[in-house]
Design a protein around this motif. Structure first.
Motif, PDB file in Angstrom:
ATOM      1  N   UNK A  95     -12.833   0.029 -13.673  1.00 13.84           N
ATOM      2  CA  UNK A  95     -11.821  -0.596 -13.551  1.00 13.84           C
ATOM      3  C   UNK A  95     -11.183  -1.488 -14.165  1.00 13.84           C
ATOM      4  N   UNK A  96     -12.278  -1.542 -14.950  1.00 15.73           N
ATOM      5  CA  UNK A  96     -12.202  -2.994 -15.965  1.00 15.73           C
ATOM      6  C   UNK A  96     -10.578  -2.628 -16.999  1.00 15.73           C
ATOM      7  N   UNK A  97     -11.260  -1.526 -17.473  1.00 17.61           N
ATOM      8  CA  UNK A  97     -10.182  -1.066 -18.303  1.00 17.61           C
ATOM      9  C   UNK A  97      -8.594  -0.874 -17.737  1.00 17.61           C
ATOM     10  N   UNK A  98      -8.354  -0.058 -16.569  1.00 18.70           N
ATOM     11  CA  UNK A  98      -7.158   0.318 -16.032  1.00 18.70           C
ATOM     12  C   UNK A  98      -6.810  -0.921 -15.626  1.00 18.70           C
ATOM     13  N   UNK A  99      -7.479  -2.169 -14.944  1.00 20.58           N
ATOM     14  CA  UNK A  99      -7.224  -2.928 -14.340  1.00 20.58           C
ATOM     15  C   UNK A  99      -6.433  -4.333 -15.634  1.00 20.58           C
ATOM     16  N   UNK A 100      -7.114  -3.513 -17.017  1.00 17.68           N
ATOM     17  CA  UNK A 100      -6.062  -4.704 -18.407  1.00 17.68           C
ATOM     18  C   UNK A 100      -4.418  -4.205 -18.303  1.00 17.68           C
ATOM     19  N   UNK A 101      -5.415  -3.238 -18.530  1.00 21.43           N
ATOM     20  CA  UNK A 101      -3.706  -1.586 -18.554  1.00 21.43           C
ATOM     21  C   UNK A 101      -2.684  -2.248 -17.892  1.00 21.43           C
ATOM     22  N   UNK A 102      -3.124  -1.882 -16.780  1.00 21.36           N
ATOM     23  CA  UNK A 102      -2.201  -2.552 -15.449  1.00 21.36           C
ATOM     24  C   UNK A 102      -0.976  -3.485 -16.124  1.00 21.36           C
ATOM     25  N   UNK A 103      -2.063  -4.668 -16.499  1.00 22.86           N
ATOM     26  CA  UNK A 103      -2.005  -5.746 -16.636  1.00 22.86           C
ATOM     27  C   UNK A 103      -0.673  -6.263 -17.409  1.00 22.86           C
ATOM     28  N   UNK A 104      -1.230  -5.529 -18.533  1.00 24.21           N
ATOM     29  CA  UNK A 104      -0.088  -5.378 -20.254  1.00 24.21           C
ATOM     30  C   UNK A 104       1.147  -4.220 -19.942  1.00 24.21           C
ATOM     31  N   UNK A 105       0.655  -3.201 -18.933  1.00 27.91           N
ATOM     32  CA  UNK A 105       1.590  -2.164 -18.839  1.00 27.91           C
ATOM     33  C   UNK A 105       2.024  -1.641 -17.559  1.00 27.91           C
ATOM     34  N   UNK A 106       2.452  -3.105 -16.325  1.00 31.42           N
ATOM     35  CA  UNK A 106       2.473  -2.738 -15.089  1.00 31.42           C
ATOM     36  C   UNK A 106       3.201  -1.009 -14.624  1.00 31.42           C
ATOM     37  N   UNK A 107       4.605  -1.215 -15.629  1.00 35.04           N
ATOM     38  CA  UNK A 107       5.419   0.252 -15.082  1.00 35.04           C
ATOM     39  C   UNK A 107       4.906   1.888 -16.175  1.00 35.04           C
ATOM     40  N   UNK A 108       3.739   1.695 -16.498  1.00 33.60           N
ATOM     41  CA  UNK A 108       3.279   2.349 -18.222  1.00 33.60           C
ATOM     42  C   UNK A 108       2.073   2.768 -17.304  1.00 33.60           C
ATOM     43  N   UNK A 109       1.744   2.878 -15.759  1.00 35.92           N
ATOM     44  CA  UNK A 109       0.093   3.747 -15.032  1.00 35.92           C
ATOM     45  C   UNK A 109       0.414   4.376 -13.777  1.00 35.92           C
ATOM     46  N   UNK A 110       0.160   5.062 -13.779  1.00 33.50           N
ATOM     47  CA  UNK A 110       0.664   6.164 -12.637  1.00 33.50           C
ATOM     48  C   UNK A 110      -0.749   5.209 -11.264  1.00 33.50           C
ATOM     49  N   UNK A 111       0.518   5.571 -10.384  1.00 27.84           N
ATOM     50  CA  UNK A 111      -0.643   5.155  -8.433  1.00 27.84           C
ATOM     51  C   UNK A 111      -2.247   5.605  -8.685  1.00 27.84           C
ATOM     52  N   UNK A 112      -2.645   7.064  -9.069  1.00 27.66           N
ATOM     53  CA  UNK A 112      -2.961   8.071  -9.270  1.00 27.66           C
ATOM     54  C   UNK A 112      -4.418   6.487  -9.705  1.00 27.66           C
ATOM     55  N   UNK A 113      -3.853   6.373 -11.077  1.00 22.12           N
ATOM     56  CA  UNK A 113      -4.913   5.198 -12.018  1.00 22.12           C
ATOM     57  C   UNK A 113      -4.993   4.281 -11.081  1.00 22.12           C
ATOM     58  N   UNK A 114      -3.525   3.162 -10.502  1.00 27.18           N
ATOM     59  CA  UNK A 114      -3.792   1.597 -10.303  1.00 27.18           C
ATOM     60  C   UNK A 114      -5.176   2.083  -9.060  1.00 27.18           C
ATOM     61  N   UNK A 115      -4.836   3.208  -8.025  1.00 29.56           N
ATOM     62  CA  UNK A 115      -5.422   3.553  -6.725  1.00 29.56           C
ATOM     63  C   UNK A 115      -6.896   3.122  -6.814  1.00 29.56           C
TER      64      UNK A 115
END
Length: 462
Positions: free
Chosen positions: A320-340
């Motif tokens: 979740x740390x890696x995904x959180x950072x990715x979402x912060x950098x690219x909020x529209x580049x990560x699916x809702x499933x990954x954000x979950x």
């Protein structure tokens, strides 16, 4: 489209190597045949993100020169292989099925990719993956029915092998990402003991393993062992052990059926197919035990209740740390499933994670008690054939398992155990594999038992 035929057999790459040695064939000609299949089938199957034709031809020509000189680097010298697009490759982008990684090109090789090149294999292309190796599916379709999923997250690796595009491809598994796609696509596959093949940069999660999809048991083993002989295992882990040549077929003495929570979900046809395989194993003189036959097996089955959720939640915390950072950098580049995944980890917390690790060790301890009495566990490799998948419905909740159900796969991942998929059954014209699960470190023995099943048992069609 013709129905899947589990009786189909391939001589594998050994026959090609003999032809290279005699001059009757060449790695370049073999590669061109693979490229022709890709050109024919890729528009529907969509197994590849990128195909490096120029680089593959150069590698195949170099392999051809080695074979002509009588100096191949290994038995897989000249074999075209696909690489799951989670693993870095120096000559192709690594985009991980995620819009946020579009154009990502680290220009370095994963340890397993490096080892394959050192063995002379032809790294042909990057195969599709579910986003970040999770559950959000790529566009890949099942080679036997384009309306169905090929499984995930090693979607493209499974589909490319099943479609005849390459004889082998590298996948990875945290929950069921090697074994379930192999079941859905009719492949042989090895998910090795935890850490037995060096993951290189892919060290973030405690249950992830690299493994191999192939058209036959020989190719599956040769690719796996040639990687391990060069790259070893993960840091602090023993590498895959066994002979350079594929382990000889071995009939087990005692096996047990592993039911898991998926048993009740099996449809009648899938259960009938599996039971027909079990009946043949018993008829061959193997003692087949069920949970009612041995209290230790019953304890394992009880311990396995809830492991699908346990495994998924452990992995969510570790990612979740890696995904959180990715979402912060690219909020529209990560699916809702990954954000979950981030939300799941935040609900869990560090104490919850530690509790899950303790529970995981308890399950592993129960499993270890079976080592003296059982040669292997057997089970369906998936709860039936591949389910249909046409995408999420607008306005409706996200489908919970778009690449299929891992209920029969997460036990081996959580246990750190080796497992081999044997393509032995067809249900309604589609593949459904049988899996052979062993104790950690018994990869070669499980391969030998799986080979025996593939050679001694009749394929089942229902």
């Amino acid at each position: 489209m013709a129905p899947y035929d589990p009786s189909r057999r391939t001589s594998g790459f050994d026959a090609a190597a003999e032809a290279f040695r005699s001059g009757a064939d060449s790695p370049r000609a073999y590669l061109e045949r693979c490229l022709a299949v890709i050109a024919e089938r890729e528009p529907v199957v969509r197994a590849f993100v990128v195909v490096n034709e120029a680089g593959a031809r150069e590698a195949a020509d170099a392999s051809g020169a080695r074979w002509r000189a009588g100096q191949p680097l290994s038995p897989i010298d000249g074999m075209p292989v696909g690489i799951k697009d989670l693993l870095e490759t120096r000559d192709m982008p690594t985009q991980m099925g995620c819009a946020a990684y579009a154009g990502n090109f680290p220009r370095r090789d994963n340890a397993a990719v490096w080892a394959l090149r050192e063995a002379g294999a032809v790294v042909l292309g990057k195969t599709t993956t579910a986003e970040l190796g999770g559950t959000h599916p790529p566009a890949t379709t099942n080679p036997f029915d384009p309306a169905r999923t090929p499984g995930g997250s090693s979607s493209g690796s499974a589909a490319a092998v099943a479609a005849g595009m390459v004889p082998a491809a590298i996948g990875s598994q945290v929950g069921g990402s090697i074994i379930r796609p192999a079941s859905y696509c009719g492949n042989w596959a090895l998910k090795p003991s935890q850490g037995a093949i060096n993951r290189g940069e892919r060290q973030a999660t405690s249950m992830s393993t690299h493994g191999v999809h192939a058209t036959c048991a020989n190719d599956m083993w040769r690719v796996s062992i040639e990687i391990a002989r060069r790259a070893g295992g993960d840091p602090g882990r023993a590498p895959l052990a066994g002979p350079a040549d594929p382990p000889a077929s071995h009939r087990p003495l005692t096996v047990s059926v592993m039911e898991t929570e998926g048993w009740e979900a099996l449809d009648d046809a899938s259960r009938a197919a599996f039971e027909a395989v079990v009946a043949q194993i018993a008829a061959a003189g193997v003692t087949v035990l069920r949970r009612r036959d041995d209290p230790a097996i019953e304890r394992l089955e009880r311990a396995l209740v809830g492991v699908r959720e346990m495994a998924n939640t452990i992995t969510a915390w570790e990612n979740h740390w890696a995904i959180r950072n990715l979402v912060a950098q690219h909020p529209d580049g990560v699916s809702a499933r990954a954000k979950a995944t981030v939300a799941t980890a935040e609900r869990l917390g560090i104490e919850g994670y530690q509790d899950l690790l303790r529970r995981r060790e308890a399950v592993r301890s129960v499993y270890a008690t079976l080592a003296p009495t059982l040669d292997a566990l057997i089970a369906p490799a998936s709860p039936g054939p591949a389910p249909p998948w046409s995408g999420d419905r607008p306005g409706a909740p996200l489908a919970p398992r778009p690449t299929g159900d891992s209920v029969f796969n997460t036990p081996s991942s959580l246990l750190g155990a080796p497992v081999v998929t044997v393509p032995l059954t067809a249900v309604g014209g589609l593949p459904m594999g049988i899996q052979v699960v062993g104790q950690p470190g018994t990869d070669a023995r499980m391969t030998a038992i799986a080979r025996w099943m593939g050679e001694a048992l009749r394929p089942v069609v229902v």
